[in-house]
Write a protein that holds these residues in place. Structure first.
Motif, PDB file in Angstrom:
ATOM      1  N   MET A   1      37.971  31.184  52.594  1.00  0.00           N
ATOM      2  CA  MET A   1      37.323  31.933  51.521  1.00  0.00           C
ATOM      3  C   MET A   1      38.230  33.043  51.016  1.00  0.00           C
ATOM      4  SD  MET A   1      33.784  34.159  51.581  1.00  0.00           S
ATOM      5  CE  MET A   1      33.385  35.211  50.184  1.00  0.00           C
ATOM      6  N   ARG A   2      38.891  33.748  51.958  1.00  0.00           N
ATOM      7  CA  ARG A   2      39.753  34.862  51.573  1.00  0.00           C
ATOM      8  C   ARG A   2      40.915  34.389  50.712  1.00  0.00           C
ATOM      9  NH1 ARG A   2      41.139  36.756  56.463  1.00  0.00           N
ATOM     10  NH2 ARG A   2      43.366  36.328  56.364  1.00  0.00           N
ATOM     11  N   GLU A   3      41.503  33.256  51.090  1.00  0.00           N
ATOM     12  CA  GLU A   3      42.638  32.720  50.326  1.00  0.00           C
ATOM     13  C   GLU A   3      42.204  32.313  48.924  1.00  0.00           C
ATOM     14  OE1 GLU A   3      44.215  29.579  52.646  1.00  0.00           O
ATOM     15  OE2 GLU A   3      45.124  30.890  54.165  1.00  0.00           O
ATOM     16  N   GLY A   4      41.042  31.664  48.837  1.00  0.00           N
ATOM     17  CA  GLY A   4      40.543  31.243  47.535  1.00  0.00           C
ATOM     18  C   GLY A   4      40.224  32.423  46.643  1.00  0.00           C
ATOM     19  N   LEU A   5      39.622  33.450  47.227  1.00  0.00           N
ATOM     20  CA  LEU A   5      39.281  34.639  46.457  1.00  0.00           C
ATOM     21  C   LEU A   5      40.542  35.343  45.972  1.00  0.00           C
ATOM     22  CD1 LEU A   5      37.003  36.428  45.455  1.00  0.00           C
ATOM     23  CD2 LEU A   5      37.056  37.645  47.639  1.00  0.00           C
ATOM     24  N   ARG A   6      41.568  35.386  46.819  1.00  0.00           N
ATOM     25  CA  ARG A   6      42.820  36.013  46.410  1.00  0.00           C
ATOM     26  C   ARG A   6      43.427  35.295  45.209  1.00  0.00           C
ATOM     27  NH1 ARG A   6      47.743  38.423  49.916  1.00  0.00           N
ATOM     28  NH2 ARG A   6      49.163  38.801  48.179  1.00  0.00           N
ATOM     29  N   GLU A   7      43.447  33.977  45.236  1.00  0.00           N
ATOM     30  CA  GLU A   7      44.005  33.208  44.121  1.00  0.00           C
ATOM     31  C   GLU A   7      43.249  33.482  42.829  1.00  0.00           C
ATOM     32  OE1 GLU A   7      44.057  29.114  45.161  1.00  0.00           O
ATOM     33  OE2 GLU A   7      45.563  29.353  46.755  1.00  0.00           O
ATOM     34  N   LEU A   8      41.934  33.558  42.925  1.00  0.00           N
ATOM     35  CA  LEU A   8      41.124  33.822  41.734  1.00  0.00           C
ATOM     36  C   LEU A   8      41.378  35.224  41.184  1.00  0.00           C
ATOM     37  CD1 LEU A   8      37.764  32.201  42.895  1.00  0.00           C
ATOM     38  CD2 LEU A   8      39.216  31.395  41.025  1.00  0.00           C
ATOM     39  N   LEU A   9      41.507  36.193  42.083  1.00  0.00           N
ATOM     40  CA  LEU A   9      41.738  37.564  41.636  1.00  0.00           C
ATOM     41  C   LEU A   9      43.134  37.749  41.052  1.00  0.00           C
ATOM     42  CD1 LEU A   9      40.026  39.587  44.520  1.00  0.00           C
ATOM     43  CD2 LEU A   9      39.114  39.043  42.256  1.00  0.00           C
ATOM     44  N   GLU A  10      44.118  37.087  41.656  1.00  0.00           N
ATOM     45  CA  GLU A  10      45.489  37.211  41.144  1.00  0.00           C
ATOM     46  C   GLU A  10      45.632  36.610  39.749  1.00  0.00           C
ATOM     47  OE1 GLU A  10      47.719  35.437  44.336  1.00  0.00           O
ATOM     48  OE2 GLU A  10      48.346  37.403  45.092  1.00  0.00           O
ATOM     49  N   ALA A  11      44.699  35.733  39.388  1.00  0.00           N
ATOM     50  CA  ALA A  11      44.745  35.107  38.067  1.00  0.00           C
ATOM     51  C   ALA A  11      44.142  36.001  36.981  1.00  0.00           C
ATOM     52  CB  ALA A  11      44.009  33.770  38.102  1.00  0.00           C
ATOM     53  N   GLN A  12      43.542  37.129  37.394  1.00  0.00           N
ATOM     54  CA  GLN A  12      42.912  38.032  36.428  1.00  0.00           C
ATOM     55  C   GLN A  12      43.943  38.955  35.783  1.00  0.00           C
ATOM     56  OE1 GLN A  12      39.611  37.525  35.834  1.00  0.00           O
ATOM     57  NE2 GLN A  12      39.843  35.897  37.383  1.00  0.00           N
ATOM     58  N   ALA A  13      43.797  39.158  34.511  1.00  0.00           N
ATOM     59  CA  ALA A  13      44.723  40.024  33.775  1.00  0.00           C
ATOM     60  C   ALA A  13      44.636  41.456  34.280  1.00  0.00           C
ATOM     61  CB  ALA A  13      44.394  39.977  32.279  1.00  0.00           C
ATOM     62  N   GLY A  14      45.787  42.042  34.555  1.00  0.00           N
ATOM     63  CA  GLY A  14      45.843  43.432  34.966  1.00  0.00           C
ATOM     64  C   GLY A  14      45.409  43.691  36.385  1.00  0.00           C
ATOM     65  N   MET A  15      45.273  42.640  37.185  1.00  0.00           N
ATOM     66  CA  MET A  15      44.819  42.804  38.556  1.00  0.00           C
ATOM     67  C   MET A  15      45.890  42.309  39.518  1.00  0.00           C
ATOM     68  SD  MET A  15      41.154  41.611  40.188  1.00  0.00           S
ATOM     69  CE  MET A  15      40.276  42.480  38.881  1.00  0.00           C
ATOM     70  N   VAL A  16      46.261  43.124  40.500  1.00  0.00           N
ATOM     71  CA  VAL A  16      47.277  42.766  41.489  1.00  0.00           C
ATOM     72  C   VAL A  16      46.687  42.907  42.884  1.00  0.00           C
ATOM     73  CG1 VAL A  16      49.536  43.316  42.458  1.00  0.00           C
ATOM     74  CG2 VAL A  16      49.150  43.551  39.992  1.00  0.00           C
ATOM     75  N   VAL A  17      46.783  41.856  43.679  1.00  0.00           N
ATOM     76  CA  VAL A  17      46.320  41.902  45.062  1.00  0.00           C
ATOM     77  C   VAL A  17      47.496  42.363  45.929  1.00  0.00           C
ATOM     78  CG1 VAL A  17      45.375  40.595  46.997  1.00  0.00           C
ATOM     79  CG2 VAL A  17      44.681  40.030  44.657  1.00  0.00           C
ATOM     80  N   ILE A  96      32.392  34.667  40.555  1.00  0.00           N
ATOM     81  CA  ILE A  96      33.684  35.340  40.481  1.00  0.00           C
ATOM     82  C   ILE A  96      33.697  36.333  39.329  1.00  0.00           C
ATOM     83  CG2 ILE A  96      34.697  33.507  39.074  1.00  0.00           C
ATOM     84  CD1 ILE A  96      36.453  35.799  41.679  1.00  0.00           C
ATOM     85  N   GLN A  97      32.975  36.010  38.241  1.00  0.00           N
ATOM     86  CA  GLN A  97      32.902  36.939  37.109  1.00  0.00           C
ATOM     87  C   GLN A  97      32.230  38.245  37.515  1.00  0.00           C
ATOM     88  OE1 GLN A  97      31.954  33.725  36.918  1.00  0.00           O
ATOM     89  NE2 GLN A  97      33.547  32.860  35.555  1.00  0.00           N
ATOM     90  N   GLU A  98      31.177  38.141  38.344  1.00  0.00           N
ATOM     91  CA  GLU A  98      30.489  39.339  38.814  1.00  0.00           C
ATOM     92  C   GLU A  98      31.385  40.166  39.734  1.00  0.00           C
ATOM     93  OE1 GLU A  98      25.785  38.145  38.975  1.00  0.00           O
ATOM     94  OE2 GLU A  98      27.131  37.190  40.425  1.00  0.00           O
ATOM     95  N   VAL A  99      32.153  39.480  40.585  1.00  0.00           N
ATOM     96  CA  VAL A  99      33.066  40.179  41.488  1.00  0.00           C
ATOM     97  C   VAL A  99      34.143  40.907  40.697  1.00  0.00           C
ATOM     98  CG1 VAL A  99      34.771  39.914  43.327  1.00  0.00           C
ATOM     99  CG2 VAL A  99      32.643  38.591  43.403  1.00  0.00           C
ATOM    100  N   VAL A 100      34.736  40.210  39.733  1.00  0.00           N
ATOM    101  CA  VAL A 100      35.789  40.805  38.907  1.00  0.00           C
ATOM    102  C   VAL A 100      35.244  41.999  38.130  1.00  0.00           C
ATOM    103  CG1 VAL A 100      37.281  40.421  36.899  1.00  0.00           C
ATOM    104  CG2 VAL A 100      37.157  38.701  38.717  1.00  0.00           C
ATOM    105  N   SER A 101      34.053  41.855  37.574  1.00  0.00           N
ATOM    106  CA  SER A 101      33.430  42.951  36.821  1.00  0.00           C
ATOM    107  C   SER A 101      33.201  44.159  37.716  1.00  0.00           C
ATOM    108  CB  SER A 101      32.102  42.477  36.227  1.00  0.00           C
ATOM    109  OG  SER A 101      31.437  43.529  35.564  1.00  0.00           O
ATOM    110  N   ALA A 102      32.774  43.911  38.962  1.00  0.00           N
ATOM    111  CA  ALA A 102      32.541  45.002  39.902  1.00  0.00           C
ATOM    112  C   ALA A 102      33.842  45.719  40.242  1.00  0.00           C
ATOM    113  CB  ALA A 102      31.883  44.462  41.175  1.00  0.00           C
ATOM    114  N   ILE A 103      34.925  44.962  40.397  1.00  0.00           N
ATOM    115  CA  ILE A 103      36.230  45.556  40.711  1.00  0.00           C
ATOM    116  C   ILE A 103      36.696  46.438  39.560  1.00  0.00           C
ATOM    117  CG2 ILE A 103      38.673  45.058  41.088  1.00  0.00           C
ATOM    118  CD1 ILE A 103      37.777  42.539  42.614  1.00  0.00           C
TER     119      ILE A 103
END
Length: 202
Positions: A1-17, A96-103
């Protein structure tokens, strides 16, 4: 789950893990090193309980905002995490949209707290703050505020020293406190106990 979430977050504009951790100790060490804007923390991370981990992260990196991911939304856990200063609480069923919005919301630093929980849990958190500590825990903490030792508190209340220690440990967890004085101050601020003067004792 952690690896999948990292990949999704790294694909977001302006977001760096900047890193990931598999236990609370590593999470705290990584936060201290990287000073991230936001930490996304699994409430069931191995090691220390989540409120303690949040408090430790804030101690080492005060500006870091912590978002919690959880399978549960029980009011007692939610209260203790709010007391520890989290910026958001999301169920793992969140998109994932809700998670990204929260971040992004946590990053903007507007002071809002995002709670994606059931109405029942939210009602209990809002409506019964006095239930956060039991009557016995309030008695123990009130005496601790007077700088009494564990032995002295036990003598006053007819408890063993080990029982007093257990009560204090539970109090720290519920309040997200890192010391006796921190627990007392938080309890007084939340009107959970009343003391004439807080003594900075052991």
């Amino acid at each position: 789950m952690r690896e999948g979430l990292r990949e999704l977050l790294e694909a977001q504009a302006g977001m760096v893990v900047v890193g990931e951790a598999g236990d609370s100790e590593s999470a705290v060490a990584l936060a201290a090193k990287e000073r991230p804007h936001v930490v996304l923390l699994d409430v069931e991370i191995p090691g220390d309980d989540a409120p303690t981990t949040v408090a430790r992260i804030h101690r080492h990196s005060p500006e870091t905002q912590v978002l919690i991911l959880s399978m549960y939304d029980g009011p007692e856990l939610l209260r203790s995490l709010l007391a520890a200063g989290i910026r958001g609480y999301l169920l793992k069923s969140a998109s994932i949209q809700e998670v990204v919005s929260a971040i992004y919301s946590a990053r903007c630093g507007d002071g809002r707290v995002l709670l994606a929980v059931s109405r029942e849990s939210l009602a209990q958190v809002d409506g019964q703050p006095s239930d956060l500590l039991s009557d016995r825990e309030r008695e123990v903490l009130t005496l601790a505020a007077q700088a009494l030792t564990n032995t002295q508190i036990g003598s006053r209340l007819g408890l063993t020293e080990a029982t007093v220690k257990r009560h204090l440990r539970n109090i720290f967890i519920k309040l997200g406190a890192v010391s006796r004085i921190d627990a007392v101050n938080k309890a007084v601020s939340a009107s959970l106990i009343k003391v004439d003067k807080v003594h900075n004792g052991r």
